[in-house]
Scaffold this motif. Sequence first.
Motif, PDB file in Angstrom:
ATOM      1  N   GLY A 116       0.783  -1.226   0.000  1.00 32.12           N
ATOM      2  CA  GLY A 116       0.000   0.000   0.000  1.00 32.12           C
ATOM      3  C   GLY A 116       0.816   1.278   0.000  1.00 32.12           C
ATOM      4  N   PHE A 117       2.105   1.191  -0.370  1.00 29.95           N
ATOM      5  CA  PHE A 117       2.960   2.365  -0.388  1.00 29.95           C
ATOM      6  C   PHE A 117       2.944   3.046  -1.756  1.00 29.95           C
ATOM      7  CE2 PHE A 117       4.556   0.101   3.228  1.00 29.95           C
ATOM      8  CZ  PHE A 117       5.065   1.071   4.084  1.00 29.95           C
ATOM      9  N   GLY A 118       3.121   4.359  -1.742  1.00 31.52           N
ATOM     10  CA  GLY A 118       3.303   5.142  -2.948  1.00 31.52           C
ATOM     11  C   GLY A 118       4.575   5.956  -2.819  1.00 31.52           C
ATOM     12  N   ILE A 119       5.098   6.433  -3.951  1.00 27.32           N
ATOM     13  CA  ILE A 119       6.360   7.176  -3.946  1.00 27.32           C
ATOM     14  C   ILE A 119       6.093   8.642  -3.626  1.00 27.32           C
ATOM     15  CG2 ILE A 119       8.412   7.792  -5.260  1.00 27.32           C
ATOM     16  CD1 ILE A 119       7.884   5.405  -7.064  1.00 27.32           C
ATOM     17  N   LEU A 120       6.540   9.081  -2.455  1.00 29.19           N
ATOM     18  CA  LEU A 120       6.381  10.475  -2.070  1.00 29.19           C
ATOM     19  C   LEU A 120       7.442  11.343  -2.735  1.00 29.19           C
ATOM     20  CD1 LEU A 120       4.735  12.427  -0.346  1.00 29.19           C
ATOM     21  CD2 LEU A 120       6.311  11.973   1.546  1.00 29.19           C
ATOM     22  N   GLN A 121       8.653  10.831  -2.773  1.00 22.90           N
ATOM     23  CA  GLN A 121       9.745  11.453  -3.516  1.00 22.90           C
ATOM     24  C   GLN A 121      10.809  10.389  -3.698  1.00 22.90           C
ATOM     25  OE1 GLN A 121      10.363  14.543  -0.486  1.00 22.90           O
ATOM     26  NE2 GLN A 121      12.458  13.779  -0.229  1.00 22.90           N
ATOM     27  N   ASN A 122      11.863  10.715  -4.426  1.00 20.39           N
ATOM     28  CA  ASN A 122      12.866   9.709  -4.769  1.00 20.39           C
ATOM     29  C   ASN A 122      13.409   9.000  -3.524  1.00 20.39           C
ATOM     30  OD1 ASN A 122      14.609   8.268  -6.483  1.00 20.39           O
ATOM     31  ND2 ASN A 122      16.275   9.708  -6.075  1.00 20.39           N
ATOM     32  N   GLY A 123      13.242   7.661  -3.500  1.00 22.19           N
ATOM     33  CA  GLY A 123      13.759   6.871  -2.392  1.00 22.19           C
ATOM     34  C   GLY A 123      12.940   6.916  -1.130  1.00 22.19           C
ATOM     35  N   LEU A 124      11.774   7.575  -1.171  1.00 22.02           N
ATOM     36  CA  LEU A 124      10.929   7.676   0.028  1.00 22.02           C
ATOM     37  C   LEU A 124       9.499   7.292  -0.319  1.00 22.02           C
ATOM     38  CD1 LEU A 124      10.693   8.455   3.016  1.00 22.02           C
ATOM     39  CD2 LEU A 124      10.184  10.796   2.271  1.00 22.02           C
ATOM     40  N   TRP A 125       9.008   6.224   0.320  1.00 24.24           N
ATOM     41  CA  TRP A 125       7.661   5.710   0.065  1.00 24.24           C
ATOM     42  C   TRP A 125       6.801   5.920   1.303  1.00 24.24           C
ATOM     43  CZ3 TRP A 125       6.321   2.035  -4.138  1.00 24.24           C
ATOM     44  CH2 TRP A 125       7.313   1.981  -5.139  1.00 24.24           C
ATOM     45  N   VAL A 126       5.507   6.093   1.089  1.00 24.74           N
ATOM     46  CA  VAL A 126       4.591   6.379   2.191  1.00 24.74           C
ATOM     47  C   VAL A 126       3.317   5.566   2.021  1.00 24.74           C
ATOM     48  CG1 VAL A 126       3.591   8.357   0.971  1.00 24.74           C
ATOM     49  CG2 VAL A 126       3.432   8.244   3.466  1.00 24.74           C
ATOM     50  N   ALA A 127       2.747   5.130   3.142  1.00 28.80           N
ATOM     51  CA  ALA A 127       1.485   4.386   3.126  1.00 28.80           C
ATOM     52  C   ALA A 127       0.605   4.893   4.252  1.00 28.80           C
ATOM     53  CB  ALA A 127       1.723   2.890   3.298  1.00 28.80           C
ATOM     54  N   PRO A 128      -0.705   4.982   4.016  1.00 29.03           N
ATOM     55  CA  PRO A 128      -1.611   5.393   5.085  1.00 29.03           C
ATOM     56  C   PRO A 128      -1.751   4.302   6.134  1.00 29.03           C
ATOM     57  CG  PRO A 128      -2.857   4.767   3.139  1.00 29.03           C
ATOM     58  CD  PRO A 128      -1.412   4.735   2.747  1.00 29.03           C
ATOM     59  N   GLY A 129      -1.781   4.706   7.396  1.00 29.85           N
ATOM     60  CA  GLY A 129      -1.994   3.743   8.466  1.00 29.85           C
ATOM     61  C   GLY A 129      -0.707   3.101   8.955  1.00 29.85           C
ATOM     62  N   VAL A 130      -0.880   2.108   9.789  1.00 27.32           N
ATOM     63  CA  VAL A 130       0.241   1.379  10.380  1.00 27.32           C
ATOM     64  C   VAL A 130       0.515   0.136   9.555  1.00 27.32           C
ATOM     65  CG1 VAL A 130       1.055   0.149  12.411  1.00 27.32           C
ATOM     66  CG2 VAL A 130      -0.291   2.245  12.684  1.00 27.32           C
ATOM     67  N   VAL A 131       1.698   0.064   8.981  1.00 34.82           N
ATOM     68  CA  VAL A 131       2.099  -1.085   8.179  1.00 34.82           C
ATOM     69  C   VAL A 131       3.231  -1.803   8.893  1.00 34.82           C
ATOM     70  CG1 VAL A 131       2.974  -1.867   5.946  1.00 34.82           C
ATOM     71  CG2 VAL A 131       1.443   0.122   6.056  1.00 34.82           C
ATOM     72  N   ASP A 132       3.132  -3.109   9.014  1.00 30.13           N
ATOM     73  CA  ASP A 132       4.199  -3.914   9.629  1.00 30.13           C
ATOM     74  C   ASP A 132       5.288  -4.117   8.575  1.00 30.13           C
ATOM     75  OD1 ASP A 132       5.856  -5.721  10.858  1.00 30.13           O
ATOM     76  OD2 ASP A 132       4.266  -7.077  11.504  1.00 30.13           O
ATOM     77  N   THR A 157       2.078  21.022   5.481  1.00 26.34           N
ATOM     78  CA  THR A 157       1.674  19.848   4.700  1.00 26.34           C
ATOM     79  C   THR A 157       0.294  19.379   5.136  1.00 26.34           C
ATOM     80  OG1 THR A 157       3.992  19.178   4.546  1.00 26.34           O
ATOM     81  CG2 THR A 157       2.332  17.517   4.018  1.00 26.34           C
ATOM     82  N   GLU A 158      -0.518  18.951   4.179  1.00 28.09           N
ATOM     83  CA  GLU A 158      -1.844  18.407   4.456  1.00 28.09           C
ATOM     84  C   GLU A 158      -1.922  16.980   3.935  1.00 28.09           C
ATOM     85  OE1 GLU A 158      -4.714  20.952   2.706  1.00 28.09           O
ATOM     86  OE2 GLU A 158      -4.288  22.648   4.047  1.00 28.09           O
ATOM     87  N   ALA A 159      -2.747  16.174   4.591  1.00 28.29           N
ATOM     88  CA  ALA A 159      -2.880  14.770   4.192  1.00 28.29           C
ATOM     89  C   ALA A 159      -3.323  14.648   2.743  1.00 28.29           C
ATOM     90  CB  ALA A 159      -3.854  14.059   5.114  1.00 28.29           C
ATOM     91  N   GLY A 160      -4.226  15.537   2.318  1.00 28.38           N
ATOM     92  CA  GLY A 160      -4.685  15.501   0.944  1.00 28.38           C
ATOM     93  C   GLY A 160      -3.566  15.723  -0.049  1.00 28.38           C
ATOM     94  N   GLN A 161      -2.582  16.535   0.320  1.00 32.90           N
ATOM     95  CA  GLN A 161      -1.440  16.766  -0.544  1.00 32.90           C
ATOM     96  C   GLN A 161      -0.589  15.505  -0.677  1.00 32.90           C
ATOM     97  OE1 GLN A 161       0.175  20.083   1.716  1.00 32.90           O
ATOM     98  NE2 GLN A 161      -0.400  21.529   0.096  1.00 32.90           N
ATOM     99  N   VAL A 162      -0.436  14.789   0.424  1.00 32.33           N
ATOM    100  CA  VAL A 162       0.331  13.539   0.378  1.00 32.33           C
ATOM    101  C   VAL A 162      -0.357  12.531  -0.537  1.00 32.33           C
ATOM    102  CG1 VAL A 162       1.192  11.592   1.738  1.00 32.33           C
ATOM    103  CG2 VAL A 162       1.277  13.919   2.680  1.00 32.33           C
ATOM    104  N   VAL A 163      -1.673  12.415  -0.396  1.00 27.59           N
ATOM    105  CA  VAL A 163      -2.435  11.506  -1.248  1.00 27.59           C
ATOM    106  C   VAL A 163      -2.244  11.879  -2.709  1.00 27.59           C
ATOM    107  CG1 VAL A 163      -4.760  10.788  -1.921  1.00 27.59           C
ATOM    108  CG2 VAL A 163      -4.146  10.927   0.499  1.00 27.59           C
TER     109      VAL A 163
END
Length: 263
Positions: A116-132, A157-163
């Motif tokens: 469930g991760f997406g690329i926020l910027q080069n080399g940095l991925w983000v996912a909503p919620g708690v991921v093991d 920064t706003e959550a909508g911007q991250v999405v």
Amino acid sequence: MLNFFGIHVLGRDTALSSGSVIEVFARVGVTEEAVRSTLTRMAGRGLLERHRRGRKAYFALTPRAVTVLQNGHDRIWRTGAVNRDWDGQWTLVGYSLPEAWRRERHDLRSRLTWGGFGILQNGLWVAPGVVDVAALLGDLGLDAHLRVFRGTVLAPTEAGQVVESAFDTVAIAAQYRTFLDRWSPPGALGGDPLSGQLLLHTDWLELVRRDPRLPAEHLPADWPAIRAEQLFHTLARRCAAAARAEAERILDTIPAPFPSATP
């Protein structure tokens, strides 16, 4: 192929003969050569175990495959496609791998996408919620190259911007609409319940694998995943009994354990 084994082998402790798998996949237009090649590759990657009985080859799930398939089962039937209970937390994974590590990079990115991760910027991925992340990536042997964080966004920064930045919501919505277009018409499952079930489940699993389950509060009110999930559940239940009966009729199986098996 893995999806097929998930439907008909997961939780049953059995192995399927290659011949009967070939017969099923012929119904969806897959050649014998392609089936044999896929089974061999999956065995080589530790997803299937090969067992012999005389001249017949049988394939069973490995513990690794069981873990992957159970995760997929949970995504389909428990977690669901719509995230209505997000707590505002994000999980972030940063990594730096040598350029020559192409396979490792591919495997890492594939696993992150599945998680469930997406690329926020080069080399940095983000996912909503708690991921093991340890459970998601631990077996890749890349721990020394990863940095894992968890937290919330702060102004400005706003959550909508991250999405919007990390996830292609237009493409995700289009995939759900394609699913709805394909499977909504009457008779979409076709006359063969086994092949209809396989195609339906494969289409849906591909969708949920790519869907990061973004927070519903940051998505349009008419987010098509809601209708698509309802349609999948309706059709899956509709064809389940007939597909199970057809599978029992044509699938050649041997039970576990496999005392005289040849890997």
